[in-house]
Design a protein around this motif. Structure first.
Motif, PDB file in Angstrom:
ATOM      1  N   TYR A 226      59.344  39.404  53.797  1.00  0.00           N
ATOM      2  CA  TYR A 226      58.505  38.468  54.546  1.00  0.00           C
ATOM      3  C   TYR A 226      57.457  39.222  55.361  1.00  0.00           C
ATOM      4  O   TYR A 226      56.272  38.859  55.371  1.00  0.00           O
ATOM      5  N   TYR A 227      57.875  40.302  55.999  1.00  0.00           N
ATOM      6  CA  TYR A 227      56.969  41.106  56.827  1.00  0.00           C
ATOM      7  C   TYR A 227      55.858  41.695  55.969  1.00  0.00           C
ATOM      8  O   TYR A 227      54.668  41.647  56.325  1.00  0.00           O
ATOM      9  N   LEU A 228      56.246  42.256  54.793  1.00  0.00           N
ATOM     10  CA  LEU A 228      55.247  42.865  53.912  1.00  0.00           C
ATOM     11  C   LEU A 228      54.273  41.825  53.361  1.00  0.00           C
ATOM     12  O   LEU A 228      53.076  42.090  53.228  1.00  0.00           O
ATOM     13  N   ARG A 229      54.792  40.637  53.035  1.00  0.00           N
ATOM     14  CA  ARG A 229      53.913  39.577  52.530  1.00  0.00           C
ATOM     15  C   ARG A 229      52.920  39.148  53.600  1.00  0.00           C
ATOM     16  O   ARG A 229      51.759  38.861  53.301  1.00  0.00           O
ATOM     17  N   GLU A 230      53.398  39.016  54.822  1.00  0.00           N
ATOM     18  CA  GLU A 230      52.499  38.633  55.916  1.00  0.00           C
ATOM     19  C   GLU A 230      51.412  39.683  56.100  1.00  0.00           C
ATOM     20  O   GLU A 230      50.246  39.355  56.353  1.00  0.00           O
ATOM     21  N   GLN A 231      51.805  40.972  55.960  1.00  0.00           N
ATOM     22  CA  GLN A 231      50.811  42.050  56.056  1.00  0.00           C
ATOM     23  C   GLN A 231      49.796  41.935  54.920  1.00  0.00           C
ATOM     24  O   GLN A 231      48.582  42.094  55.135  1.00  0.00           O
ATOM     25  N   LEU A 232      50.303  41.636  53.698  1.00  0.00           N
ATOM     26  CA  LEU A 232      49.421  41.502  52.537  1.00  0.00           C
ATOM     27  C   LEU A 232      48.436  40.350  52.731  1.00  0.00           C
ATOM     28  O   LEU A 232      47.248  40.461  52.400  1.00  0.00           O
ATOM     29  N   LYS A 233      48.950  39.233  53.305  1.00  0.00           N
ATOM     30  CA  LYS A 233      48.068  38.097  53.588  1.00  0.00           C
ATOM     31  C   LYS A 233      46.965  38.487  54.553  1.00  0.00           C
ATOM     32  O   LYS A 233      45.795  38.117  54.384  1.00  0.00           O
ATOM     33  N   ALA A 234      47.352  39.215  55.558  1.00  0.00           N
ATOM     34  CA  ALA A 234      46.373  39.635  56.570  1.00  0.00           C
ATOM     35  C   ALA A 234      45.311  40.529  55.939  1.00  0.00           C
ATOM     36  O   ALA A 234      44.106  40.381  56.207  1.00  0.00           O
ATOM     37  N   ILE A 235      45.726  41.462  55.055  1.00  0.00           N
ATOM     38  CA  ILE A 235      44.777  42.365  54.387  1.00  0.00           C
ATOM     39  C   ILE A 235      43.845  41.568  53.488  1.00  0.00           C
ATOM     40  O   ILE A 235      42.617  41.767  53.483  1.00  0.00           O
ATOM     41  N   GLN A 236      44.421  40.625  52.709  1.00  0.00           N
ATOM     42  CA  GLN A 236      43.586  39.808  51.822  1.00  0.00           C
ATOM     43  C   GLN A 236      42.592  38.965  52.606  1.00  0.00           C
ATOM     44  O   GLN A 236      41.461  38.752  52.175  1.00  0.00           O
ATOM     45  N   LYS A 237      43.042  38.474  53.743  1.00  0.00           N
ATOM     46  CA  LYS A 237      42.151  37.664  54.577  1.00  0.00           C
ATOM     47  C   LYS A 237      40.971  38.491  55.078  1.00  0.00           C
ATOM     48  O   LYS A 237      39.819  38.042  55.083  1.00  0.00           O
ATOM     49  N   GLU A 238      41.281  39.735  55.484  1.00  0.00           N
ATOM     50  CA  GLU A 238      40.215  40.626  55.955  1.00  0.00           C
ATOM     51  C   GLU A 238      39.246  40.954  54.828  1.00  0.00           C
ATOM     52  O   GLU A 238      38.037  41.105  55.050  1.00  0.00           O
ATOM     53  N   LEU A 239      39.761  41.070  53.606  1.00  0.00           N
ATOM     54  CA  LEU A 239      38.915  41.380  52.454  1.00  0.00           C
ATOM     55  C   LEU A 239      38.163  40.160  51.923  1.00  0.00           C
ATOM     56  O   LEU A 239      37.399  40.257  50.973  1.00  0.00           O
ATOM     57  N   GLY A 240      38.442  38.978  52.509  1.00  0.00           N
ATOM     58  CA  GLY A 240      37.755  37.763  52.080  1.00  0.00           C
ATOM     59  C   GLY A 240      38.347  37.130  50.846  1.00  0.00           C
ATOM     60  O   GLY A 240      37.688  36.383  50.132  1.00  0.00           O
ATOM     61  N   ASP A 241      39.610  37.459  50.530  1.00  0.00           N
ATOM     62  CA  ASP A 241      40.270  36.903  49.345  1.00  0.00           C
ATOM     63  C   ASP A 241      40.652  35.439  49.528  1.00  0.00           C
ATOM     64  O   ASP A 241      40.950  34.729  48.578  1.00  0.00           O
ATOM     65  N   LYS A 242      40.628  34.967  50.765  1.00  0.00           N
ATOM     66  CA  LYS A 242      40.966  33.566  51.100  1.00  0.00           C
ATOM     67  C   LYS A 242      42.354  33.167  50.554  1.00  0.00           C
ATOM     68  O   LYS A 242      42.556  32.053  50.107  1.00  0.00           O
ATOM     69  N   GLU A 243      43.233  34.130  50.572  1.00  0.00           N
ATOM     70  CA  GLU A 243      44.620  33.881  50.174  1.00  0.00           C
ATOM     71  C   GLU A 243      44.726  33.331  48.743  1.00  0.00           C
ATOM     72  O   GLU A 243      45.600  32.558  48.424  1.00  0.00           O
ATOM     73  N   GLY A 244      43.786  33.780  47.855  1.00  0.00           N
ATOM     74  CA  GLY A 244      43.766  33.233  46.494  1.00  0.00           C
ATOM     75  C   GLY A 244      45.067  33.368  45.756  1.00  0.00           C
ATOM     76  O   GLY A 244      45.847  32.445  45.665  1.00  0.00           O
ATOM     77  N   LYS A 245      45.358  34.554  45.218  1.00  0.00           N
ATOM     78  CA  LYS A 245      46.551  34.732  44.405  1.00  0.00           C
ATOM     79  C   LYS A 245      47.807  34.676  45.248  1.00  0.00           C
ATOM     80  O   LYS A 245      48.838  34.155  44.811  1.00  0.00           O
ATOM     81  N   SER A 246      47.711  35.196  46.463  1.00  0.00           N
ATOM     82  CA  SER A 246      48.888  35.175  47.339  1.00  0.00           C
ATOM     83  C   SER A 246      49.343  33.750  47.602  1.00  0.00           C
ATOM     84  O   SER A 246      50.540  33.442  47.606  1.00  0.00           O
ATOM     85  N   GLY A 247      48.370  32.869  47.805  1.00  0.00           N
ATOM     86  CA  GLY A 247      48.707  31.460  48.022  1.00  0.00           C
ATOM     87  C   GLY A 247      49.368  30.845  46.798  1.00  0.00           C
ATOM     88  O   GLY A 247      50.320  30.074  46.908  1.00  0.00           O
ATOM     89  N   GLU A 248      48.856  31.227  45.594  1.00  0.00           N
ATOM     90  CA  GLU A 248      49.455  30.732  44.347  1.00  0.00           C
ATOM     91  C   GLU A 248      50.894  31.185  44.221  1.00  0.00           C
ATOM     92  O   GLU A 248      51.788  30.412  43.865  1.00  0.00           O
ATOM     93  N   VAL A 249      51.122  32.481  44.505  1.00  0.00           N
ATOM     94  CA  VAL A 249      52.467  33.053  44.385  1.00  0.00           C
ATOM     95  C   VAL A 249      53.422  32.341  45.324  1.00  0.00           C
ATOM     96  O   VAL A 249      54.541  31.962  44.934  1.00  0.00           O
ATOM     97  N   GLU A 250      53.000  32.112  46.561  1.00  0.00           N
ATOM     98  CA  GLU A 250      53.863  31.438  47.537  1.00  0.00           C
ATOM     99  C   GLU A 250      54.183  30.014  47.094  1.00  0.00           C
ATOM    100  O   GLU A 250      55.314  29.539  47.202  1.00  0.00           O
ATOM    101  N   GLU A 251      53.148  29.343  46.589  1.00  0.00           N
ATOM    102  CA  GLU A 251      53.335  27.962  46.133  1.00  0.00           C
ATOM    103  C   GLU A 251      54.329  27.902  44.970  1.00  0.00           C
ATOM    104  O   GLU A 251      55.240  27.063  44.955  1.00  0.00           O
ATOM    105  N   LEU A 252      54.170  28.833  43.994  1.00  0.00           N
ATOM    106  CA  LEU A 252      55.088  28.861  42.856  1.00  0.00           C
ATOM    107  C   LEU A 252      56.500  29.250  43.291  1.00  0.00           C
ATOM    108  O   LEU A 252      57.481  28.685  42.794  1.00  0.00           O
ATOM    109  N   ARG A 253      56.596  30.194  44.240  1.00  0.00           N
ATOM    110  CA  ARG A 253      57.922  30.612  44.708  1.00  0.00           C
ATOM    111  C   ARG A 253      58.653  29.450  45.373  1.00  0.00           C
ATOM    112  O   ARG A 253      59.856  29.234  45.143  1.00  0.00           O
TER     113      ARG A 253
END
Length: 777
Positions: A226-253
């Protein structure tokens, strides 16, 4: 020996047990218990403590209290503000209730026998004491609920009975186990039993500790992820990914975790999800994995509808949806009755066989409606690739599951009624044999572990009610046919078509074309003309099209001419629909020479089959015309050979075949004709032509012959009889073995026809031909 007893007030204990030498506080609140305490305080402050068998009882009776308990001394008594009394008691010695004394019903008074310990050999008890202390020490280390000071205090006890009681009071045992120890007066047995209980408790505590450690490790792993995923979300947000694939993965999970998939499938889905998370979104593999996971989520794994098999309701629904087909309905109701008795849908796979338009698909839909199941239809017509049934492997581009899994996705439950339409239209070629793949689907012993190449995980099809449909049985492969029970739907009679048109088709077409019942009326005689001369089919599809045609014309006339009501009769039907498309066979007006009326069974139902024979000088050539199939050509040859062998008996010139050419013709244009039922008709026409005896105009006939003149049975007698009745014939010659089929013919038709049952051609000729030779003018 006399047993000395003493009377004491009784205090029943709930969920607790007091041993001798044990000091503890008790809270007392029940009226009888308070009265017993007060009585003890007025005496020598001694009270008898015994445990209740059921903790939940507020007012225990004699049978609800254990007989063995502890005599205790009440050291202190304190009234609390809430009305409860807190007492400090000290256990003195064991006692057994001899009898209950309940004089005034205010409290329990019991007569108690004081129990004395029984000791064994001193050295043996000493050894058991040491073993008990050792086990108790290990228990304290595992438990971590008992202080080391307690161990030190217990270690100083040198009296075995007291040691056993004090150790028991510190253990987390069930009341039942403690009561068992309290009842043991043999000290050696008590020590042995206590050592066994501590050993078992220690094992349970070790197991609890391991489980706790495992849960802790799992929680730490989950928290880390959970901690690592939250970190990944934060990094993607900074990069402007708008939680694209990460959001998909969470939704599917979340969907996978909330789904009802079996554990083995959930593990596969999670494994694929982890791969999906690591694969770049631009990769082609990313979409392949996502599609696979979505298919796993879309297929029903446990959702099912509750069966509601009620034979009367099913009968009403079948009658409501379909007119006629009594035998078919009866077989379906028998099938459902068996399923209700066995509480299972396993059984033969029903296969509805019949020409197009007779209601095979709608029958299956009615079955689903009658037992409260979802309905799904899959057409197998033209399938030539095995992968269409079993699915494609995911290594192929554009891979997807087979038709069976696709159908289950549409059904949304694991127990639908699954219609396999056009099962006779599957084709085998170099890409595989789809009918072989269907063997696993339709075998109740195998389909609980159906394997689809795309899904890979086995899927349970054993709850599915499969129904197949086919037009021709001969096109179904033998092994597949062996797994199915055939229900033949031959087609509808004219009378049945009339009722279907009035009760089902016309109301439906009126509604679809915006008309009311008052706008268009079709007389029965016009409907019959429509059935006979504008359609030729076993089913009712073309009939429905012609009714739709009438409705459209009526709608146009109502709009154009402002007419409110149109009546269709025999006089104006041709004006509305044009010239008749078909003609139906009619009886000859006079007896004929060389022309006999046969009866045929076609895909469109029954019809008359006129057969004409002529002979002229020649060299014995036999000509057959009329686009005849192999069977009918062989029938003509058999009839010709029989007549040659019996020429003299039939008063025919034995050399007729050397002096004459014979021409047998079956009219009706270019329509192909085949089937084993025209043998006796051809023979009768040949004999008539060669002997110049007339064929009776009112007689129709059907049957096959052998070279010895024996008449063989035929099929489709019901349809053939209807066509004979329609053509105006009054007598039908049928094979003797077909007598059993007469009951299938509608009574109104049966009453107007005379059935002559024959088993030899001589009988046919005696009934069909006139006695005297025709004299030409």
């Amino acid at each position: 020996m006399t047993t000395e007893t003493t009377q004491f007030p009784l205090l029943p204990l709930r969920g607790i047990l007091v041993f001798p030498s044990m000091v503890l506080h008790l809270d007392v609140g029940r009226d009888k218990s308070v009265a017993a305490l007060e009585k003890a305080m007025m005496g020598d402050q001694t009270i008898f403590l015994a445990a209740q068998k059921q903790v939940s009882l507020d007012d225990p009776e004699e049978k609800d209290i254990y007989r063995t308990g502890t005599l205790a001394y009440v050291k202190q008594m304190l009234k609390l503000p809430n009305g409860t009394i807190r007492v400090l008691v000290e256990g003195l010695e064991r006692g057994e209730i001899v009898r209950f004394i309940d004089d005034d019903h205010d409290e329990f008074t019991v007569e108690v026998y004081k129990m004395k310990d029984e000791h064994g050999e001193q050295n043996e008890e000493e050894a058991l004491m040491r073993s008990l202390l050792k086990q108790f020490e290990q228990y304290i280390k595992v438990s971590q609920k008992i202080t080391k000071e307690t161990l030190a205090t217990v270690s100083d006890i040198d009296e075995p009975s007291r040691l056993a009681d004090i150790v028991t009071s510190h253990l987390s045992l069930k009341i039942k186990d403690k009561q068992e120890l309290l009842e043991m007066i043999n000290v050696k047995e008590r020590l042995q039993h206590l050592i066994q209980l501590i050993t078992n408790e220690k094992k349970v505590l070790d197991l609890e500790k391991k489980i706790g450690q495992r849960v802790k490790t799992s929680m730490e792993k989950t928290q880390k992820e959970y901690y690592l995923r939250e970190q990944l979300k934060a990094i993607q947000k900074e990069l402007g990914d708008k939680e694209g694939k990460s959001g998909e993965v969470e939704e599917l999970r979340e969907k996978v975790e909330a789904s009802d998939m079996p554990e083995r499938v959930t593990e596969v889905a999670m494994k694929e999800l982890n791969r999906f998370e690591k694969v770049p979104q631009s990769s082609a593999e990313s979409s392949v994995i996502r599609n696979y996971i979505e298919w796993l989520l879309a297929i029903p794994w446990t959702d099912k509808t509750e069966d509601a098999i009620e034979i009367k309701k099913a009968h009403d629904i079948l009658d409501e949806d379909h007119y006629g087909l009594d035998k078919v309905k009866e077989r379906i109701l028998e099938y459902l009755a068996v399923q209700k008795l066995t509480q299972s849908i396993k059984g033969p796979i029903l296969c509805l066989v019949g020409p197009p338009g007779v209601g095979k698909t709608s029958l299956a839909n009615s079955i689903a409606r009658s037992i409260n199941r979802n309905f799904v239809r899959v057409s197998l017509g033209g399938i030539r690739d095995e992968a269409e049934i079993r699915g494609h492997r995911r290594t192929y581009i554009g891979a997807m599951p087979g038709r069976i899994i696709q159908g289950m996705k549409k059904a949304k439950t694991v127990n639908p009624v699954f219609l396999l339409d056009e099962v006779d239209k599957m084709v085998s070629d170099f890409r595989g044999d789809p009918s072989s793949a269907m063997l696993e689907v339709l075998d109740p012993e195998q389909n609980s572990n159906f394997s689809d190449h795309y899904i890979e995980e086995t899927y349970d099809l054993s709850n599915v009610l499969f129904i197949a449909t086919a037009n021709f049985v001969n096109n179904i492969p033998g092994p597949l046919l062996d797994r199915m029970e055939l229900i033949n739907i031959a087609g509808y009679t004219e009378v049945e078509k009339l009722h279907i048109a009035k009760e089902h088709l016309l109301p439906k077409q009126l509604k679809e074309n915006g008309l009311k019942k008052s706008n268009l009326q079709i007389r029965d005689e016009a409907l019959m003309s429509l059935i006979r001369t504008y359609t030729r089919e076993a089913g009712v599809r073309n009939l429905e099209r012609q009714l739709a045609n009438l409705c459209r014309k009526a709608a146009k006339m109502i709009i154009s001419n402002d007419r409110k009501r149109i009546v269709v009769t025999n006089n104006n039907i041709e004006e509305l629909l044009g010239k008749p498309h078909f003609r139906y066979g009619q009886m000859e007006q006079e007896n004929q020479i060389g022309a006999a009326t046969g009866l045929a069974y076609t895909a469109a139902g029954g019809d008359t089959l006129p057969i004409e024979v002529s002979h002229y000088p020649g060299k014995g050539k036999l000509t057959l015309t009329g686009k005849l199939g192999d069977v009918m050509q062989e029938s003509a040859q058999a009839a010709f050979s029989y007549i040659r062998s019996r020429a003299e008996e039939l008063n025919i010139d034995p050399d007729f075949h050397e002096k004459n050419d014979i021409h047998i013709h079956v009219p009706e244009g270019a329509t192909p004709k085949d089937g084993p039922s025209a043998g006796i008709t051809m023979a009768a026409a040949l004999v008539s032509a060669l002997t110049e005896r007339e064929v009776r105009k009112e007689v129709g006939m059907t049957g096959e012959i052998t070279l010895r003149g024996r008449v063989l049975p035929i099929g489709g007698l019901k349809e053939k009889s209807l066509s004979a009745h329609r053509a105006g014939l009054t007598t039908i010659i049928i094979p003797e073995e077909n007598e059993k089929d007469i009951d299938d013919i509608p009574e109104s038709v049966r009453d107007d026809l005379t059935f002559i049952k024959v088993n030899h051609l001589d009988q046919v000729l005696s009934y069909a031909l006139t006695e005297e030779k025709h004299e030409s003018n």
